[in-house]
Design a protein around this motif. Structure first.
Motif, PDB file in Angstrom:
ATOM      1  N   ARG A  97      25.427  20.001  35.876  1.00 16.73           N
ATOM      2  CA  ARG A  97      24.234  20.825  36.072  1.00 16.73           C
ATOM      3  C   ARG A  97      24.216  21.513  37.423  1.00 16.73           C
ATOM      4  O   ARG A  97      23.906  22.686  37.517  1.00 16.73           O
ATOM      5  N   ARG A  98      24.545  20.846  38.494  1.00 17.51           N
ATOM      6  CA  ARG A  98      24.473  21.416  39.843  1.00 17.51           C
ATOM      7  C   ARG A  98      25.875  21.681  40.377  1.00 17.51           C
ATOM      8  O   ARG A  98      26.253  21.218  41.459  1.00 17.51           O
ATOM      9  N   SER A  99      26.674  22.435  39.622  1.00 17.28           N
ATOM     10  CA  SER A  99      28.062  22.713  40.011  1.00 17.28           C
ATOM     11  C   SER A  99      28.283  24.209  40.108  1.00 17.28           C
ATOM     12  O   SER A  99      27.629  24.991  39.411  1.00 17.28           O
ATOM     13  N   VAL A 100      29.203  24.613  40.984  1.00 16.93           N
ATOM     14  CA  VAL A 100      29.621  26.006  41.126  1.00 16.93           C
ATOM     15  C   VAL A 100      31.123  26.076  40.935  1.00 16.93           C
ATOM     16  O   VAL A 100      31.852  25.098  41.173  1.00 16.93           O
ATOM     17  N   TRP A 101      31.593  27.257  40.535  1.00 16.89           N
ATOM     18  CA  TRP A 101      33.005  27.449  40.198  1.00 16.89           C
ATOM     19  C   TRP A 101      33.458  28.777  40.786  1.00 16.89           C
ATOM     20  O   TRP A 101      32.785  29.798  40.635  1.00 16.89           O
TER      21      TRP A 101
END
Length: 458
Positions: free
Chosen positions: A388-392
């Protein structure tokens, strides 16, 4: 036709004689008279090597005061300009009809006028009463702006020459201006080029900041001759979808600053409002994680902007032709990424329709979005939601490798400020500083690592 006369020029003093002599009659030097090629009537008329006035050269370190930028009162506008308006500069602003160019410039003019600046606003498309009506709706009617509705450049320059030169001159728009010395209707190539040249010449000689509003073509490019973009100092594009709230002011050319800075505005009832945190516009409510959704920390100049990338995979019956629909990203880039996922990771997209969307109407040009798009595609294909609280972020090569991108630490710091606690990117994507602000950073060397993490996650 008369025979051209011969002329002999002394190589010592430059005197001219019409017959050869052993000694120059002016400087008394011997054997210095040399014959020059006879000049034709055409060359005599177009010879620019003489008859002009000498110009003065200035050293780069000359002790002269440098121009001081003038703040517009809108920090987002100043950011896109590189710090403010430079006296004597010419700014060309383009954008789709109804996007808010006149509103932005009217707010800027009112802000400078309220700060004590001398502002002249020339409208060629609207009557003065229409501009005043907009100013009253925006709450700017009390600003001391010199407003006029005119289209003749001769009348405009004559009026400006009889008064104190303004600090800001707005021409809305250059396609409506015309010069009586040039044949053709307003908006033609010759009229636009000639009128822009005269207005820019006035701005340079009077240290007046000039802003020209330009029309755009159906492709989004600024209409008129391309030489006009070379004549001005700054070319700006006011972008956005009228169905969306946000507007992006982007510098395409800037002789006084960087060209990768943007200003973000939101269209509201009282005009354009500045957005200090653009990520709030492009991130939807993420209370529940959904399959096919990934967050990408894009970079616009020195400003990170977090956007949400959404993907949808629809399986088709055998024999049907699948569609590939993209909004906000390059269609060719998506086709390349799908090919890499099939060839290097063994995923099958050939029998499925692929839909890709960048939330909020934002348009991505950053190559670092490859990994976020791939994560959204793999998540949608496997029907597994990403953390949910991830960036790529990361660029994908044709071999399936994750390549490093610029300013990874800056992307991570901004993501941490907005509450994201997990990130995935290139193996050397974050230094010690970035990992210190973002301890949960998972490096990936290839797309296989991405597939293992997404498909293997519960």
């Amino acid at each position: 036709m008369a025979k051209p006369k011969r002329r002999y020029v002394c190589q010592a003093c430059g005197s001219i004689s019409h017959r050869w002599q052993g000694q120059c009659p002016d400087c008394a030097e011997w054997n210095t008279l040399m014959e020059e090629a006879p000049a034709t009537v055409f060359s005599a008329k177009h010879d620019l090597s003489g008859g002009g006035r000498a110009i003065d050269f200035v050293a780069l370190d000359a002790p002269t005061p440098l121009p001081v930028r003038r703040k517009t009162g809108l920090p987002e506008f100043d950011r896109a300009l590189g710090g403010g308006l430079v006296p004597g500069s010419a700014v060309l602003m383009g954008g789709d009809p109804g996007i808010g160019k006149s509103t932005l410039l009217l707010q800027t003019a009112a802000s400078i006028a309220r700060g004590g600046g001398n502002v002249v606003y020339i409208s060629g498309e609207e009557a003065a009463g229409q501009v005043r009506l907009r100013a009253e709706r925006l709450g700017l009617a009390d600003a001391s702006i010199k407003l006029a509705s005119a289209t003749s450049v001769r009348d405009i320059l004559t009026t400006l020459g009889s008064m104190e030169s303004p600090d800001l001159l707005v021409i809305d728009s250059i396609q409506t201006m015309h010069s009586d010395q040039i044949e053709g209707a307003p908006g033609t190539v010759s009229q636009v080029r000639g009128c822009a040249l005269e207005l820019i010449r006035y701005a340079k000689s009077s240290d007046c900041a000039l802003v020209l509003v330009g029309h755009v073509t159906k492709d989004g490019n600024i209409a008129g001759p391309r030489v006009m973009e070379h004549m001005v100092d700054v070319v700006m594009s006011f972008e956005g979808e009228r169905s969306h709230q946000y507007r992006v002011l982007r510098a395409l050319k800037n002789r006084f600053g960087a060209v990768d800075e943007i200003g973000v505005f939101a269209m509201e009832g009282q005009g354009l409002a500045e957005v200090s945190n653009p990520s709030s516009l492009f991130l939807s409510g993420r209370d529940e994680p959904l399959a096919g959704s990934a967050v990408f920390p894009a970079l616009e100049g020195t400003r990170p902007v977090l956007v949400e990338i959404q993907a949808l995979i629809v399986r088709l019956q055998s024999g049907a032709t699948p569609r590939r629909a993209v909004v906000g990203w390059d269609n060719g880039r998506l086709a390349m990424l799908l090919a890499v996922l099939e060839a290097r990771c063994g995923l099958n997209f050939s029998s499925a329709e692929v839909y890709l969307n960048v939330a909020g109407g934002y348009r991505l040009t950053d190559p670092a979005a490859d990994l976020a798009v791939a994560a959204a595609l793999v998540s949608a294909l496997s029907d597994r939601a990403l953390p949910r609280r991830s960036v790529w972020f990361g660029e994908v090569s044709l071999a399936g490798e994750i390549r490093p991108v610029a300013h990874a630490n800056l992307r991570l710091r901004e993501s941490a400020k907005l509450g994201f606690d997990s990130a995935a990117g290139p193996t050397n994507g974050a230094g010690k500083e970035g990992k210190g602000d973002f301890p949960d950073y998972r490096p990936m060397s290839s797309l296989l690592n991405l597939v293992d993490r997404v498909v293997g996650s519960s």
